[in-house]
Design an enzyme around this catalytic site. Structure first.
Site: not given
Ligand code: GRF
Length: 194
Positions: A14-15, A67, A92-93, A95, A111, A147, A176
């Site tokens: 949605s963002n 990774r 959702m990874r 980095l 966030h 974050d 957001e």
């Protein structure tokens, strides 16, 4: 020239949709040219395709514990699409510092909390448990520490006595969708620096 932006998603998106909608205005200083997901069936990919935006999938599962290999493939895609700014939007990874370093000052994340409060997951539940009266959302530059990183935009919402995780999440999500396009605009116009 409008900046070429990739939005990285893992789910609903949605963002990403809010960024795409904002960028439909020809005066907006950025265009969303790529939506990239690590999840092949992420719902947001369909929206991107329906809006004529290129999509790519780099499925992290095919890389196992490699990774660096996963990130090399991400980077290859971003370069192939001549991306200038990366927006993480429910990606959702985690980095690595190597990858983040390659996008220093050119990568944003959103966030669902008033950072530096409530880093990590389940922010709405934790905000209710902590009985904070103000909660909200933050867009920040991405740095290796999760974050963290300089804040570009932040907006608070009130926490109501009868809020549940769901009602609070919905109120924060509205914020957001407003602050991410604003933050990307500031970065694309060169008005914020890490
Ligand atoms: C949002 O709450 C965002 O702040 C967090 O993950 C969620 C993604 O939602 N990082 P969506 O995929 O953008 O709808």
């Amino acid at each position: 020239m409008r900046k070429r932006v990739a939005v990285l998603i893992s789910g609903r998106g949605s963002n990403m949709m809010a960024l795409v909608e904002a960028a439909k205005d020809p005066k907006y200083p950025a265009e969303i040219v790529l939506v990239l997901s690590n999840v092949p069936d992420a719902a947001g990919l369909d929206f991107a395709r329906a809006n004529g935006i290129a999509t790519e999938v780099v499925d992290h599962r095919t890389f196992g514990k490699d990774r660096a290999g996963f990130e090399q493939e991400l980077q290859r895609m971003l370069l192939a699409h001549r991306i200038e700014i990366v927006c993480l939007a429910g990606f959702m990874r985690i980095l690595t510092a190597d990858f983040v370093g390659q996008w220093q000052g050119r990568m944003l994340n959103i966030h669902p909390a008033l950072l530096p409060q409530f880093k990590g997951l389940h922010t709405h539940r934790r905000a209710l448990e902590a009985k904070v009266k103000q909660h909200g959302a933050t867009v920040h530059f991405v740095v290796p520490e999760m974050d963290s990183g300089p804040i570009v935009a932040q907006e608070a919402v009130e926490v109501r006595p009868d809020d549940t995780e769901q009602t609070l999440a919905a109120r924060v999500l509205d914020v957001e969708h407003r602050i991410y396009p604003l933050a990307l605009k500031l970065l694309a116009e060169g008005r914020v620096f890490p």
